[in-house]
Design a protein around this motif. Structure first.
Motif, PDB file in Angstrom:
ATOM      1  N   GLY A 249     -32.352  -9.203 -20.432  1.00  0.00           N
ATOM      2  CA  GLY A 249     -30.977  -8.316 -19.828  1.00  0.00           C
ATOM      3  C   GLY A 249     -30.555  -8.648 -17.845  1.00  0.00           C
ATOM      4  N   TYR A 250     -29.239  -7.996 -17.716  1.00  0.00           N
ATOM      5  CA  TYR A 250     -29.120  -8.527 -16.081  1.00  0.00           C
ATOM      6  C   TYR A 250     -30.432  -7.481 -14.950  1.00  0.00           C
ATOM      7  N   ALA A 251     -30.933  -8.372 -14.190  1.00  0.00           N
ATOM      8  CA  ALA A 251     -31.837  -7.730 -13.482  1.00  0.00           C
ATOM      9  C   ALA A 251     -31.100  -6.351 -12.271  1.00  0.00           C
ATOM     10  N   GLY A 252     -29.544  -6.430 -12.307  1.00  0.00           N
ATOM     11  CA  GLY A 252     -28.780  -6.092 -11.489  1.00  0.00           C
ATOM     12  C   GLY A 252     -28.272  -4.605 -12.113  1.00  0.00           C
ATOM     13  N   LEU A 253     -28.375  -4.705 -13.186  1.00  0.00           N
ATOM     14  CA  LEU A 253     -28.581  -3.349 -14.051  1.00  0.00           C
ATOM     15  C   LEU A 253     -26.702  -3.552 -13.944  1.00  0.00           C
ATOM     16  N   ASN A 254     -25.744  -4.946 -13.673  1.00  0.00           N
ATOM     17  CA  ASN A 254     -24.486  -4.893 -13.274  1.00  0.00           C
ATOM     18  C   ASN A 254     -23.690  -5.550 -14.623  1.00  0.00           C
ATOM     19  N   GLY A 255     -23.863  -5.643 -15.832  1.00  0.00           N
ATOM     20  CA  GLY A 255     -23.159  -6.380 -16.617  1.00  0.00           C
ATOM     21  C   GLY A 255     -22.845  -5.586 -17.668  1.00  0.00           C
ATOM     22  N   GLY A 256     -21.969  -6.415 -18.616  1.00  0.00           N
ATOM     23  CA  GLY A 256     -21.586  -4.992 -19.911  1.00  0.00           C
ATOM     24  C   GLY A 256     -22.941  -4.454 -20.399  1.00  0.00           C
ATOM     25  N   ASP A 257     -21.361  -3.446 -20.938  1.00  0.00           N
ATOM     26  CA  ASP A 257     -22.432  -2.660 -22.080  1.00  0.00           C
ATOM     27  C   ASP A 257     -21.761  -2.263 -23.890  1.00  0.00           C
ATOM     28  N   PRO A 258     -21.921  -3.788 -24.122  1.00  0.00           N
ATOM     29  CA  PRO A 258     -20.821  -3.535 -25.498  1.00  0.00           C
ATOM     30  C   PRO A 258     -21.979  -2.651 -26.308  1.00  0.00           C
ATOM     31  N   ASP A 259     -23.264  -2.815 -26.196  1.00  0.00           N
ATOM     32  CA  ASP A 259     -24.057  -1.837 -27.382  1.00  0.00           C
ATOM     33  C   ASP A 259     -24.455  -0.466 -27.047  1.00  0.00           C
ATOM     34  N   ASP A 260     -24.083   0.522 -26.073  1.00  0.00           N
ATOM     35  CA  ASP A 260     -24.118   1.477 -25.275  1.00  0.00           C
ATOM     36  C   ASP A 260     -25.339   1.515 -25.311  1.00  0.00           C
ATOM     37  N   LEU A 261     -26.327   0.722 -24.108  1.00  0.00           N
ATOM     38  CA  LEU A 261     -27.415   0.983 -23.960  1.00  0.00           C
ATOM     39  C   LEU A 261     -27.688   2.006 -22.681  1.00  0.00           C
ATOM     40  N   GLY A 262     -26.715   1.772 -22.009  1.00  0.00           N
ATOM     41  CA  GLY A 262     -26.150   2.928 -20.853  1.00  0.00           C
ATOM     42  C   GLY A 262     -26.997   2.253 -19.711  1.00  0.00           C
ATOM     43  N   LEU A 263     -27.136   0.854 -19.602  1.00  0.00           N
ATOM     44  CA  LEU A 263     -27.352   0.476 -18.167  1.00  0.00           C
ATOM     45  C   LEU A 263     -27.519  -0.779 -17.675  1.00  0.00           C
ATOM     46  N   GLY A 264     -26.189  -1.362 -18.251  1.00  0.00           N
ATOM     47  CA  GLY A 264     -25.852  -2.457 -17.592  1.00  0.00           C
ATOM     48  C   GLY A 264     -26.568  -3.920 -18.240  1.00  0.00           C
ATOM     49  N   LEU A 265     -27.226  -3.308 -18.743  1.00  0.00           N
ATOM     50  CA  LEU A 265     -28.353  -4.540 -18.704  1.00  0.00           C
ATOM     51  C   LEU A 265     -27.133  -5.896 -19.869  1.00  0.00           C
ATOM     52  N   GLY A 266     -26.913  -5.546 -20.356  1.00  0.00           N
ATOM     53  CA  GLY A 266     -25.289  -6.619 -21.632  1.00  0.00           C
ATOM     54  C   GLY A 266     -26.369  -6.139 -23.113  1.00  0.00           C
ATOM     55  N   GLN A 347     -19.552  -9.702 -21.135  1.00  0.00           N
ATOM     56  CA  GLN A 347     -20.208 -10.688 -20.964  1.00  0.00           C
ATOM     57  C   GLN A 347     -21.021 -11.398 -22.621  1.00  0.00           C
ATOM     58  N   VAL A 348     -21.856 -12.298 -22.975  1.00  0.00           N
ATOM     59  CA  VAL A 348     -21.546 -12.937 -24.171  1.00  0.00           C
ATOM     60  C   VAL A 348     -21.245 -11.181 -25.228  1.00  0.00           C
ATOM     61  N   VAL A 349     -21.065 -11.404 -26.156  1.00  0.00           N
ATOM     62  CA  VAL A 349     -20.434 -11.092 -27.282  1.00  0.00           C
ATOM     63  C   VAL A 349     -20.620 -11.616 -28.382  1.00  0.00           C
ATOM     64  N   GLN A 350     -20.904 -11.126 -29.619  1.00  0.00           N
ATOM     65  CA  GLN A 350     -20.783 -11.711 -30.658  1.00  0.00           C
ATOM     66  C   GLN A 350     -19.497 -12.031 -31.147  1.00  0.00           C
ATOM     67  N   GLY A 351     -19.261 -13.077 -31.621  1.00  0.00           N
ATOM     68  CA  GLY A 351     -17.519 -13.493 -32.179  1.00  0.00           C
ATOM     69  C   GLY A 351     -17.153 -13.052 -31.009  1.00  0.00           C
ATOM     70  N   GLN A 352     -16.692 -13.348 -29.497  1.00  0.00           N
ATOM     71  CA  GLN A 352     -16.633 -13.634 -28.638  1.00  0.00           C
ATOM     72  C   GLN A 352     -14.997 -14.749 -28.565  1.00  0.00           C
ATOM     73  N   GLY A 353     -13.614 -14.424 -28.386  1.00  0.00           N
ATOM     74  CA  GLY A 353     -12.865 -15.470 -28.640  1.00  0.00           C
ATOM     75  C   GLY A 353     -12.185 -16.449 -26.867  1.00  0.00           C
ATOM     76  N   THR A 354     -11.463 -16.433 -26.865  1.00  0.00           N
ATOM     77  CA  THR A 354     -10.704 -17.330 -25.378  1.00  0.00           C
ATOM     78  C   THR A 354     -10.091 -16.296 -25.205  1.00  0.00           C
ATOM     79  N   THR A 355     -10.315 -16.034 -23.346  1.00  0.00           N
ATOM     80  CA  THR A 355      -9.590 -15.506 -22.233  1.00  0.00           C
ATOM     81  C   THR A 355      -8.784 -16.553 -21.723  1.00  0.00           C
ATOM     82  N   ARG A 356      -7.162 -16.216 -21.905  1.00  0.00           N
ATOM     83  CA  ARG A 356      -6.628 -17.386 -20.532  1.00  0.00           C
ATOM     84  C   ARG A 356      -6.694 -16.243 -19.239  1.00  0.00           C
TER      85      ARG A 356
END
Length: 366
Positions: A249-266, A347-356
Protein backbone atom coordinates in the motif's frame (compact mmCIF):
# COMPACT_ATOMS: atom_id res chain seq x y z
CA UNK A 1 -12.62 32.88 3.40
CA UNK A 2 -14.54 34.89 6.01
CA UNK A 3 -13.95 38.67 5.89
CA UNK A 4 -12.67 38.99 9.51
CA UNK A 5 -10.03 36.32 8.89
CA UNK A 6 -8.84 37.97 5.67
CA UNK A 7 -8.65 41.39 7.37
CA UNK A 8 -6.68 39.93 10.25
CA UNK A 9 -4.20 38.30 7.85
CA UNK A 10 -3.79 41.54 5.90
CA UNK A 11 -3.28 43.60 9.08
CA UNK A 12 -0.77 41.09 10.42
CA UNK A 13 1.12 41.19 7.12
CA UNK A 14 1.32 44.98 7.20
CA UNK A 15 2.44 44.97 10.83
CA UNK A 16 5.10 42.38 10.08
CA UNK A 17 6.47 44.44 7.20
CA UNK A 18 6.91 47.41 9.52
CA UNK A 19 9.18 45.32 11.76
CA UNK A 20 11.14 43.71 8.91
CA UNK A 21 14.52 44.35 10.51
CA UNK A 22 13.73 41.94 13.36
CA UNK A 23 11.06 39.73 11.82
CA UNK A 24 8.94 39.22 8.74
CA UNK A 25 5.38 38.16 8.08
CA UNK A 26 4.03 37.60 4.59
CA UNK A 27 0.80 36.60 2.91
CA UNK A 28 1.43 34.58 -0.25
CA UNK A 29 -0.37 32.30 -2.63
CA UNK A 30 -0.82 30.63 -6.00
CA UNK A 31 -3.97 31.09 -8.07
CA UNK A 32 -4.40 28.61 -10.90
CA UNK A 33 -7.45 28.18 -13.11
CA UNK A 34 -8.07 26.80 -16.58
CA UNK A 35 -10.33 24.99 -18.99
CA UNK A 36 -10.21 21.22 -19.32
CA UNK A 37 -11.57 18.48 -21.50
CA UNK A 38 -11.11 15.01 -20.04
CA UNK A 39 -12.38 11.64 -21.25
CA UNK A 40 -12.11 8.52 -19.12
CA UNK A 41 -12.72 4.87 -19.89
CA UNK A 42 -13.07 3.13 -16.54
CA UNK A 43 -13.48 -0.48 -15.44
CA UNK A 44 -15.90 -2.56 -17.50
CA UNK A 45 -15.61 0.01 -20.28
CA UNK A 46 -17.70 2.67 -18.53
CA UNK A 47 -17.03 6.00 -20.26
CA UNK A 48 -17.29 9.50 -18.79
CA UNK A 49 -16.29 12.90 -20.11
CA UNK A 50 -15.98 16.36 -18.66
CA UNK A 51 -15.50 19.80 -20.20
CA UNK A 52 -15.38 22.89 -18.02
CA UNK A 53 -13.37 24.92 -15.57
CA UNK A 54 -10.61 23.45 -13.44
CA UNK A 55 -9.05 24.88 -10.29
CA UNK A 56 -5.40 23.84 -10.19
CA UNK A 57 -4.01 22.76 -13.54
CA UNK A 58 -0.28 23.47 -13.51
CA UNK A 59 -0.16 23.66 -9.70
CA UNK A 60 -2.55 23.54 -6.77
CA UNK A 61 -4.38 26.74 -5.83
CA UNK A 62 -3.50 27.89 -2.32
CA UNK A 63 -2.77 30.75 0.04
CA UNK A 64 -0.65 30.94 3.15
CA UNK A 65 1.03 32.97 5.84
CA UNK A 66 4.65 32.55 6.84
CA UNK A 67 6.63 34.29 9.54
CA UNK A 68 10.22 34.62 10.65
CA UNK A 69 11.78 36.20 13.75
CA UNK A 70 15.51 36.71 14.14
CA UNK A 71 16.49 35.56 17.64
CA UNK A 72 20.16 36.45 17.24
CA UNK A 73 23.23 34.26 17.10
CA UNK A 74 22.13 32.65 13.84
CA UNK A 75 18.88 31.37 15.41
CA UNK A 76 15.38 32.17 14.15
CA UNK A 77 11.78 31.26 14.97
CA UNK A 78 9.59 30.35 11.98
CA UNK A 79 6.02 29.33 11.25
CA UNK A 80 3.79 28.58 8.27
CA UNK A 81 0.05 28.15 7.73
CA UNK A 82 -1.09 27.11 4.26
CA UNK A 83 -4.48 26.17 2.83
CA UNK A 84 -5.50 24.80 -0.57
CA UNK A 85 -8.84 25.90 -2.02
CA UNK A 86 -11.02 25.39 -5.07
CA UNK A 87 -11.08 28.58 -7.12
CA UNK A 88 -13.93 27.41 -9.35
CA UNK A 89 -16.27 26.84 -6.40
CA UNK A 90 -14.79 29.29 -3.91
CA UNK A 91 -14.40 26.72 -1.15
CA UNK A 92 -11.65 25.02 0.82
CA UNK A 93 -10.23 21.78 -0.55
CA UNK A 94 -10.46 19.96 2.78
CA UNK A 95 -13.52 20.48 4.97
CA UNK A 96 -11.81 18.83 7.96
CA UNK A 97 -8.50 20.72 7.84
CA UNK A 98 -8.58 24.43 7.02
CA UNK A 99 -4.77 24.71 6.94
CA UNK A 100 -4.48 21.37 5.17
CA UNK A 101 -1.19 22.04 3.36
CA UNK A 102 0.88 23.25 6.33
CA UNK A 103 0.46 24.28 9.96
CA UNK A 104 3.74 24.26 11.86
CA UNK A 105 6.10 26.27 14.06
CA UNK A 106 9.83 25.73 14.42
CA UNK A 107 13.35 26.90 15.11
CA UNK A 108 16.07 27.31 12.49
CA UNK A 109 19.83 27.52 13.01
CA UNK A 110 22.26 28.55 10.31
CA UNK A 111 24.71 25.88 11.44
CA UNK A 112 22.49 23.10 12.80
CA UNK A 113 19.42 23.10 10.57
CA UNK A 114 15.70 23.46 11.16
CA UNK A 115 13.13 21.71 13.36
CA UNK A 116 9.39 21.94 12.62
CA UNK A 117 6.45 20.90 14.80
CA UNK A 118 2.97 20.35 13.35
CA UNK A 119 1.31 19.39 10.08
CA UNK A 120 3.93 19.37 7.32
CA UNK A 121 5.25 17.73 4.17
CA UNK A 122 7.50 14.74 4.71
CA UNK A 123 11.24 14.91 4.13
CA UNK A 124 10.86 12.46 1.25
CA UNK A 125 8.19 14.59 -0.43
CA UNK A 126 10.25 17.77 -0.13
CA UNK A 127 13.43 16.21 -1.52
CA UNK A 128 12.10 13.87 -4.24
CA UNK A 129 9.53 16.27 -5.70
CA UNK A 130 12.43 18.40 -6.94
CA UNK A 131 12.89 15.76 -9.66
CA UNK A 132 9.52 16.55 -11.17
CA UNK A 133 9.67 18.08 -14.64
CA UNK A 134 5.93 18.74 -15.05
CA UNK A 135 3.73 19.39 -12.02
CA UNK A 136 0.32 18.95 -13.71
CA UNK A 137 -2.23 18.31 -10.95
CA UNK A 138 -3.12 14.59 -10.82
CA UNK A 139 -0.80 13.85 -13.76
CA UNK A 140 2.53 14.96 -12.31
CA UNK A 141 5.22 12.88 -10.64
CA UNK A 142 3.02 12.34 -7.60
CA UNK A 143 0.38 10.50 -9.63
CA UNK A 144 2.62 7.42 -9.72
CA UNK A 145 5.25 8.27 -7.07
CA UNK A 146 2.75 8.76 -4.24
CA UNK A 147 5.50 9.47 -1.68
CA UNK A 148 6.37 12.55 -3.79
CA UNK A 149 2.81 13.81 -4.16
CA UNK A 150 1.62 17.00 -2.48
CA UNK A 151 0.54 15.42 0.80
CA UNK A 152 1.21 16.11 4.47
CA UNK A 153 1.45 14.25 7.78
CA UNK A 154 -0.09 15.46 11.01
CA UNK A 155 1.18 15.19 14.60
CA UNK A 156 4.70 15.45 13.17
CA UNK A 157 8.17 16.65 14.03
CA UNK A 158 10.54 17.32 11.16
CA UNK A 159 14.23 18.11 10.75
CA UNK A 160 16.01 19.62 7.74
CA UNK A 161 19.78 19.90 7.87
CA UNK A 162 21.92 22.63 6.33
CA UNK A 163 23.97 21.66 3.29
CA UNK A 164 27.35 20.14 4.10
CA UNK A 165 29.47 20.04 0.94
CA UNK A 166 26.28 19.74 -1.12
CA UNK A 167 24.76 16.99 1.08
CA UNK A 168 21.49 17.65 2.93
CA UNK A 169 19.47 15.38 5.21
CA UNK A 170 15.81 15.33 6.18
CA UNK A 171 13.79 13.36 8.74
CA UNK A 172 10.08 13.48 9.59
CA UNK A 173 8.32 11.52 12.33
CA UNK A 174 4.56 11.49 12.84
CA UNK A 175 3.35 10.24 16.20
CA UNK A 176 0.09 9.22 14.52
CA UNK A 177 -0.43 9.64 10.78
CA UNK A 178 -3.99 8.31 10.81
CA UNK A 179 -5.60 9.18 14.15
CA UNK A 180 -5.53 11.30 17.28
CA UNK A 181 -2.49 9.91 19.15
CA UNK A 182 -4.55 7.66 21.43
CA UNK A 183 -2.32 5.20 23.27
CA UNK A 184 -2.49 1.74 21.73
CA UNK A 185 -4.28 3.04 18.62
CA UNK A 186 -1.60 5.22 17.02
CA UNK A 187 -0.08 4.63 13.58
CA UNK A 188 3.34 6.32 13.58
CA UNK A 189 5.08 7.17 10.32
CA UNK A 190 8.70 7.95 9.51
CA UNK A 191 10.23 9.59 6.44
CA UNK A 192 13.97 9.93 5.78
CA UNK A 193 15.72 11.60 2.84
CA UNK A 194 19.18 12.57 1.65
CA UNK A 195 20.20 14.65 -1.33
CA UNK A 196 23.37 15.84 -3.01
CA UNK A 197 23.13 19.12 -4.91
CA UNK A 198 26.11 20.61 -6.68
CA UNK A 199 25.66 23.02 -9.57
CA UNK A 200 23.46 21.39 -12.24
CA UNK A 201 23.45 17.96 -10.56
CA UNK A 202 20.88 16.70 -8.05
CA UNK A 203 20.82 13.20 -6.51
CA UNK A 204 18.03 12.10 -4.17
CA UNK A 205 17.26 9.00 -2.07
CA UNK A 206 14.26 8.63 0.27
CA UNK A 207 12.50 6.07 2.47
CA UNK A 208 9.02 6.13 4.06
CA UNK A 209 7.24 3.69 6.34
CA UNK A 210 3.96 3.77 8.27
CA UNK A 211 3.18 1.28 11.04
CA UNK A 212 -0.54 0.53 10.93
CA UNK A 213 -2.09 -0.11 14.32
CA UNK A 214 -4.11 -3.35 14.61
CA UNK A 215 -7.06 -1.16 15.61
CA UNK A 216 -7.14 0.11 12.02
CA UNK A 217 -6.22 -3.06 10.10
CA UNK A 218 -5.63 -6.21 12.15
CA UNK A 219 -2.73 -8.24 10.77
CA UNK A 220 -1.95 -5.66 8.09
CA UNK A 221 1.52 -5.28 6.60
CA UNK A 222 3.14 -1.90 7.07
CA UNK A 223 3.29 0.17 3.85
CA UNK A 224 6.62 1.61 2.80
CA UNK A 225 8.20 3.40 -0.15
CA UNK A 226 11.74 3.83 -1.49
CA UNK A 227 12.65 6.49 -4.08
CA UNK A 228 15.88 7.10 -6.00
CA UNK A 229 16.42 9.77 -8.61
CA UNK A 230 18.69 12.26 -10.33
CA UNK A 231 18.43 15.37 -12.47
CA UNK A 232 20.97 17.34 -14.47
CA UNK A 233 20.62 20.76 -16.08
CA UNK A 234 22.45 20.87 -19.42
CA UNK A 235 21.25 24.46 -20.07
CA UNK A 236 19.66 23.42 -23.37
CA UNK A 237 17.52 20.94 -21.38
CA UNK A 238 17.07 19.74 -17.83
CA UNK A 239 16.64 15.96 -17.62
CA UNK A 240 15.44 13.87 -14.70
CA UNK A 241 15.01 10.16 -13.99
CA UNK A 242 13.64 8.35 -10.94
CA UNK A 243 12.60 4.94 -9.63
CA UNK A 244 10.30 4.02 -6.76
CA UNK A 245 9.21 0.82 -5.02
CA UNK A 246 6.00 1.04 -3.01
CA UNK A 247 5.05 -2.00 -0.92
CA UNK A 248 1.93 -3.12 1.01
CA UNK A 249 0.00 0.00 0.00
CA UNK A 250 0.89 3.67 -0.08
CA UNK A 251 3.03 4.74 2.88
CA UNK A 252 1.57 8.24 2.92
CA UNK A 253 -2.01 6.88 3.19
CA UNK A 254 -2.66 9.29 0.31
CA UNK A 255 -3.74 6.91 -2.44
CA UNK A 256 -7.18 6.00 -3.69
CA UNK A 257 -9.54 3.62 -1.95
CA UNK A 258 -11.22 1.54 -4.67
CA UNK A 259 -12.01 -1.34 -2.29
CA UNK A 260 -13.25 0.76 0.68
CA UNK A 261 -10.40 -0.05 3.05
CA UNK A 262 -10.79 3.43 4.51
CA UNK A 263 -7.10 4.36 4.66
CA UNK A 264 -5.89 5.57 1.26
CA UNK A 265 -3.71 2.47 0.84
CA UNK A 266 -4.77 1.81 -2.76
CA UNK A 267 -6.23 -1.46 -4.04
CA UNK A 268 -6.83 -4.19 -1.46
CA UNK A 269 -4.60 -6.70 -3.27
CA UNK A 270 -1.79 -4.11 -3.19
CA UNK A 271 -2.28 -3.43 0.53
CA UNK A 272 -2.29 -7.16 1.34
CA UNK A 273 1.31 -7.67 0.30
CA UNK A 274 1.64 -6.30 -3.23
CA UNK A 275 4.53 -4.32 -4.64
CA UNK A 276 4.41 -1.47 -7.13
CA UNK A 277 7.52 -0.31 -9.01
CA UNK A 278 7.40 3.05 -10.79
CA UNK A 279 9.76 4.70 -13.27
CA UNK A 280 9.92 8.35 -14.29
CA UNK A 281 11.61 10.27 -17.11
CA UNK A 282 11.24 14.03 -17.48
CA UNK A 283 12.61 16.88 -19.57
CA UNK A 284 12.34 20.66 -19.37
CA UNK A 285 13.43 22.46 -22.55
CA UNK A 286 13.67 26.28 -22.63
CA UNK A 287 12.09 27.97 -25.66
CA UNK A 288 13.33 31.53 -25.98
CA UNK A 289 13.47 33.76 -22.93
CA UNK A 290 9.90 33.15 -21.70
CA UNK A 291 8.80 29.64 -22.67
CA UNK A 292 9.45 26.04 -21.66
CA UNK A 293 8.38 22.70 -23.07
CA UNK A 294 7.62 20.14 -20.33
CA UNK A 295 7.64 16.44 -21.16
CA UNK A 296 7.18 13.64 -18.63
CA UNK A 297 6.50 9.89 -18.74
CA UNK A 298 5.96 7.38 -15.96
CA UNK A 299 5.51 3.61 -15.94
CA UNK A 300 4.03 1.56 -13.08
CA UNK A 301 4.59 -2.19 -12.71
CA UNK A 302 2.36 -3.99 -10.16
CA UNK A 303 3.42 -7.50 -9.10
CA UNK A 304 0.16 -8.91 -7.73
CA UNK A 305 -2.77 -10.95 -9.01
CA UNK A 306 -6.36 -9.82 -8.65
CA UNK A 307 -8.91 -11.86 -6.72
CA UNK A 308 -10.01 -13.69 -9.86
CA UNK A 309 -6.41 -14.82 -10.54
CA UNK A 310 -5.72 -12.40 -13.40
CA UNK A 311 -2.45 -10.49 -13.38
CA UNK A 312 -2.43 -6.75 -12.61
CA UNK A 313 -1.22 -4.98 -15.74
CA UNK A 314 1.35 -2.21 -16.18
CA UNK A 315 0.09 1.35 -16.47
CA UNK A 316 1.49 4.58 -17.88
CA UNK A 317 1.04 8.34 -17.44
CA UNK A 318 2.49 10.67 -20.09
CA UNK A 319 2.19 14.45 -20.52
CA UNK A 320 3.43 17.09 -22.92
CA UNK A 321 2.97 20.77 -22.18
CA UNK A 322 4.13 24.30 -22.74
CA UNK A 323 4.35 27.16 -20.23
CA UNK A 324 4.86 30.81 -21.20
CA UNK A 325 5.82 33.46 -18.66
CA UNK A 326 4.02 36.77 -19.11
CA UNK A 327 5.88 38.11 -16.06
CA UNK A 328 7.88 36.67 -13.14
CA UNK A 329 4.55 35.90 -11.43
CA UNK A 330 2.09 35.16 -14.24
CA UNK A 331 2.21 32.14 -16.56
CA UNK A 332 0.03 30.81 -19.37
CA UNK A 333 0.05 27.04 -19.95
CA UNK A 334 -1.33 24.31 -22.15
CA UNK A 335 -0.95 20.54 -22.01
CA UNK A 336 -2.13 17.17 -23.28
CA UNK A 337 -2.02 14.08 -21.11
CA UNK A 338 -2.64 10.36 -21.48
CA UNK A 339 -2.99 7.69 -18.78
CA UNK A 340 -3.36 4.06 -19.88
CA UNK A 341 -4.53 1.31 -17.50
CA UNK A 342 -4.10 3.78 -14.65
CA UNK A 343 -6.73 5.71 -12.70
CA UNK A 344 -5.91 9.29 -11.70
CA UNK A 345 -8.17 8.88 -8.64
CA UNK A 346 -7.55 5.29 -7.51
CA UNK A 347 -4.24 4.43 -9.26
CA UNK A 348 -4.02 0.71 -10.13
CA UNK A 349 -7.56 -0.57 -10.67
CA UNK A 350 -8.59 -3.86 -12.30
CA UNK A 351 -9.93 -3.23 -15.79
CA UNK A 352 -9.06 0.48 -15.83
CA UNK A 353 -8.96 1.93 -19.35
CA UNK A 354 -7.59 5.22 -20.69
CA UNK A 355 -7.76 8.85 -19.57
CA UNK A 356 -7.22 11.62 -22.13
CA UNK A 357 -6.80 15.23 -21.04
CA UNK A 358 -6.45 18.56 -22.85
CA UNK A 359 -6.06 21.68 -20.72
CA UNK A 360 -5.16 25.38 -20.98
CA UNK A 361 -4.93 27.84 -18.10
CA UNK A 362 -3.43 30.72 -16.19
CA UNK A 363 -1.19 30.56 -13.11
CA UNK A 364 -0.44 33.59 -10.93
CA UNK A 365 1.63 33.82 -7.74
CA UNK A 366 1.58 36.60 -5.13
Amino acid sequence: MKAPLFCALALATATGAARAEESSLSLYGVIDAGLINQRVTGPQGVRTSHTGMVSGGLTDTLFGVRGHEDLGGGLAAKFQFESMFNLARGETSDADHFFNNAAWVGLASENLGEIRLGRQHTAAQQFASQLEAASWVNMGMGSTFRASDNYQVKNAIGYLSPAWGGVSLGLTYSFDAAGDQIKGQSSPAVSAAVQYSQGPLLLVATWDRTRLTPALRPGASNPQAVQLGASYDFDVAKLSAAWSRQSHGYAGLNGGDPDDLGLGLGAADFARGGRLDAWLLGATVPVGAQGKVLAQWSLVQPDWNWGDGSRARNGQVATLGYVHSLSPRTTLYGMVGLATRYSLEDQVVQGQGTTRRVMVGLNHTF
